[in-house]
Design a protein around this motif. Structure first.
Motif, PDB file in Angstrom:
ATOM      1  N   THR A  81       1.914   8.069 -47.401  1.00 44.32           N
ATOM      2  CA  THR A  81       1.273   7.786 -46.124  1.00 44.32           C
ATOM      3  C   THR A  81       0.138   6.795 -46.282  1.00 44.32           C
ATOM      4  N   GLY A  82       0.155   5.777 -45.411  1.00 40.25           N
ATOM      5  CA  GLY A  82      -0.939   4.835 -45.342  1.00 40.25           C
ATOM      6  C   GLY A  82      -0.813   3.633 -46.250  1.00 40.25           C
ATOM      7  N   LEU A  83       0.107   3.603 -47.181  1.00 43.15           N
ATOM      8  CA  LEU A  83       0.201   2.492 -48.114  1.00 43.15           C
ATOM      9  C   LEU A  83       1.097   1.370 -47.633  1.00 43.15           C
ATOM     10  N   ALA A  84       1.979   1.633 -46.717  1.00 41.61           N
ATOM     11  CA  ALA A  84       2.984   0.641 -46.354  1.00 41.61           C
ATOM     12  C   ALA A  84       2.426  -0.511 -45.523  1.00 41.61           C
ATOM     13  N   LEU A  85       1.466  -0.254 -44.675  1.00 43.16           N
ATOM     14  CA  LEU A  85       0.946  -1.315 -43.811  1.00 43.16           C
ATOM     15  C   LEU A  85      -0.438  -1.741 -44.255  1.00 43.16           C
ATOM     16  N   THR A  86      -0.619  -3.036 -44.439  1.00 44.83           N
ATOM     17  CA  THR A  86      -1.933  -3.566 -44.745  1.00 44.83           C
ATOM     18  C   THR A  86      -2.769  -3.560 -43.477  1.00 44.83           C
ATOM     19  N   ALA A  87      -4.066  -3.720 -43.608  1.00 47.90           N
ATOM     20  CA  ALA A  87      -4.942  -3.721 -42.439  1.00 47.90           C
ATOM     21  C   ALA A  87      -4.554  -4.791 -41.418  1.00 47.90           C
ATOM     22  N   PRO A  88      -4.232  -6.044 -41.848  1.00 52.48           N
ATOM     23  CA  PRO A  88      -3.827  -7.028 -40.829  1.00 52.48           C
ATOM     24  C   PRO A  88      -2.555  -6.643 -40.076  1.00 52.48           C
ATOM     25  N   ALA A  89      -1.649  -5.938 -40.733  1.00 57.16           N
ATOM     26  CA  ALA A  89      -0.411  -5.544 -40.077  1.00 57.16           C
ATOM     27  C   ALA A  89      -0.637  -4.423 -39.068  1.00 57.16           C
ATOM     28  N   ARG A  90      -1.733  -3.694 -39.197  1.00 59.63           N
ATOM     29  CA  ARG A  90      -2.063  -2.626 -38.249  1.00 59.63           C
ATOM     30  C   ARG A  90      -3.049  -3.094 -37.197  1.00 59.63           C
ATOM     31  N   ALA A  91      -3.774  -4.184 -37.491  1.00 62.74           N
ATOM     32  CA  ALA A  91      -4.850  -4.646 -36.613  1.00 62.74           C
ATOM     33  C   ALA A  91      -4.328  -4.996 -35.223  1.00 62.74           C
ATOM     34  N   ARG A 111       6.411  -7.209 -40.610  1.00 66.42           N
ATOM     35  CA  ARG A 111       7.594  -7.631 -41.369  1.00 66.42           C
ATOM     36  C   ARG A 111       7.193  -8.253 -42.702  1.00 66.42           C
ATOM     37  N   ALA A 112       6.129  -9.044 -42.721  1.00 67.84           N
ATOM     38  CA  ALA A 112       5.655  -9.639 -43.975  1.00 67.84           C
ATOM     39  C   ALA A 112       5.232  -8.550 -44.962  1.00 67.84           C
ATOM     40  N   ALA A 113       4.521  -7.527 -44.470  1.00 72.48           N
ATOM     41  CA  ALA A 113       4.103  -6.424 -45.339  1.00 72.48           C
ATOM     42  C   ALA A 113       5.325  -5.652 -45.853  1.00 72.48           C
ATOM     43  N   TYR A 114       6.301  -5.414 -44.979  1.00 72.81           N
ATOM     44  CA  TYR A 114       7.517  -4.706 -45.382  1.00 72.81           C
ATOM     45  C   TYR A 114       8.295  -5.515 -46.413  1.00 72.81           C
ATOM     46  N   THR A 115       8.355  -6.823 -46.216  1.00 73.14           N
ATOM     47  CA  THR A 115       9.074  -7.702 -47.144  1.00 73.14           C
ATOM     48  C   THR A 115       8.428  -7.660 -48.522  1.00 73.14           C
ATOM     49  N   ASP A 116       7.100  -7.705 -48.551  1.00 75.75           N
ATOM     50  CA  ASP A 116       6.370  -7.637 -49.818  1.00 75.75           C
ATOM     51  C   ASP A 116       6.645  -6.315 -50.533  1.00 75.75           C
ATOM     52  N   LEU A 117       6.524  -5.216 -49.817  1.00 72.41           N
ATOM     53  CA  LEU A 117       6.742  -3.900 -50.421  1.00 72.41           C
ATOM     54  C   LEU A 117       8.196  -3.723 -50.851  1.00 72.41           C
ATOM     55  N   ALA A 118       9.127  -4.223 -50.059  1.00 71.64           N
ATOM     56  CA  ALA A 118      10.547  -4.123 -50.412  1.00 71.64           C
ATOM     57  C   ALA A 118      10.825  -4.851 -51.718  1.00 71.64           C
ATOM     58  N   GLY A 119      10.233  -6.022 -51.883  1.00 67.49           N
ATOM     59  CA  GLY A 119      10.407  -6.767 -53.126  1.00 67.49           C
ATOM     60  C   GLY A 119       9.856  -6.011 -54.317  1.00 67.49           C
ATOM     61  N   LYS A 120       8.721  -5.355 -54.141  1.00 71.37           N
ATOM     62  CA  LYS A 120       8.105  -4.586 -55.225  1.00 71.37           C
ATOM     63  C   LYS A 120       8.909  -3.334 -55.564  1.00 71.37           C
ATOM     64  N   ARG A 121       9.550  -2.747 -54.560  1.00 73.24           N
ATOM     65  CA  ARG A 121      10.299  -1.498 -54.762  1.00 73.24           C
ATOM     66  C   ARG A 121      11.785  -1.719 -55.025  1.00 73.24           C
ATOM     67  N   GLY A 122      12.261  -2.942 -54.817  1.00 69.44           N
ATOM     68  CA  GLY A 122      13.678  -3.226 -55.036  1.00 69.44           C
ATOM     69  C   GLY A 122      14.583  -2.585 -53.998  1.00 69.44           C
ATOM     70  N   VAL A 123      14.104  -2.533 -52.751  1.00 65.51           N
ATOM     71  CA  VAL A 123      14.876  -1.954 -51.643  1.00 65.51           C
ATOM     72  C   VAL A 123      14.927  -2.976 -50.513  1.00 65.51           C
ATOM     73  N   THR A 124      15.621  -2.656 -49.437  1.00 62.74           N
ATOM     74  CA  THR A 124      15.720  -3.587 -48.316  1.00 62.74           C
ATOM     75  C   THR A 124      14.482  -3.509 -47.422  1.00 62.74           C
ATOM     76  N   VAL A 125      14.242  -4.587 -46.715  1.00 62.08           N
ATOM     77  CA  VAL A 125      13.144  -4.641 -45.753  1.00 62.08           C
ATOM     78  C   VAL A 125      13.364  -3.586 -44.670  1.00 62.08           C
TER      79      VAL A 125
END
Length: 133
Positions: free
Chosen positions: A18-28, A72-86
Motif C-alpha cells: 500500500t502506498g508505493l505504487a503511485l508517486t506524489a505527482p501521480a496522486r496530486a 500511467r508513467a508511474a505504472y510503466t516505471d514500476l512494471a519495468g522494475k517488477r517485470g510485469v505488465t502496465v
C-alpha cells in the motif's frame, strides 16, 4: 497498518505494498479536482485510473487526463522494475485505491460497470484483488 495487495492474474501473483505504487505527482490534484471527487463527479476506477462519473468542466476533464498520464508513467516505471505488465500494476493499484483511499460519498467503478457511491462499509473488490496482512 500496512496491507499488501496481490493481483491474481495468469497464474501469478503481483504484490504491491500500500502506498508505493503511485508517486506524489501521480496522486496530486488541484482543489477543483478534489472537489469533483468529493462531490462524486470524478471517481476512482478498478483499473487504477480516475474517471468522469458526472458532469464536469473541460478544465476538470483536462486535469483528470493529466493525472491519468502521470499515473500511467508511474505504472510503466514500476512494471519495468517488477517485470510485469502496465495493466497488471494499474489493476493492483486500483485494488489498493478502492480499499484504502475511496471515502464514504465518493464515486467509484468496478470494471465497465455502473458508477457507484461508497457507503459506510467496505467496497466489494473485484475477484482478482486479494489481500494479505
Amino acid at each position: 497498518m500496512t496491507r499488501t495487495f496481490f493481483l491474481l492474474a495468469a497464474g501469478a501473483a503481483i504484490a504491491l505494498t500500500t502506498g508505493l505504487a503511485l508517486t506524489a505527482p501521480a496522486r496530486a490534484q488541484s482543489g477543483a479536482v478534489a472537489g469533483a471527487i468529493a462531490s462524486g463527479a470524478v471517481g476512482e476506477q478498478s483499473d487504477g485510473y480516475l474517471g468522469i462519473a458526472g458532469s464536469v468542466s473541460a478544465d476538470i476533464r483536462s486535469e483528470v487526463d493529466s493525472i491519468n498520464i502521470k499515473r500511467r508513467a508511474a505504472y510503466t516505471d514500476l512494471a519495468g522494475k517488477r517485470g510485469v505488465t502496465v495493466a497488471d500494476v494499474a489493476a493492483a493499484t486500483g485494488c489498493q485505491t478502492l480499499a484504502n483511499r475511496v471515502k464514504s460519498g465518493q464515486a467509484y467503478r468496478i470494471g465497465t460497470g455502473a458508477w457507484q457511491t461508497k457507503g459506510a462499509g467496505a467496497i466489494a473488490l473485484p475477484s482478482y484483488c486479494a489481500t494479505a496482512g
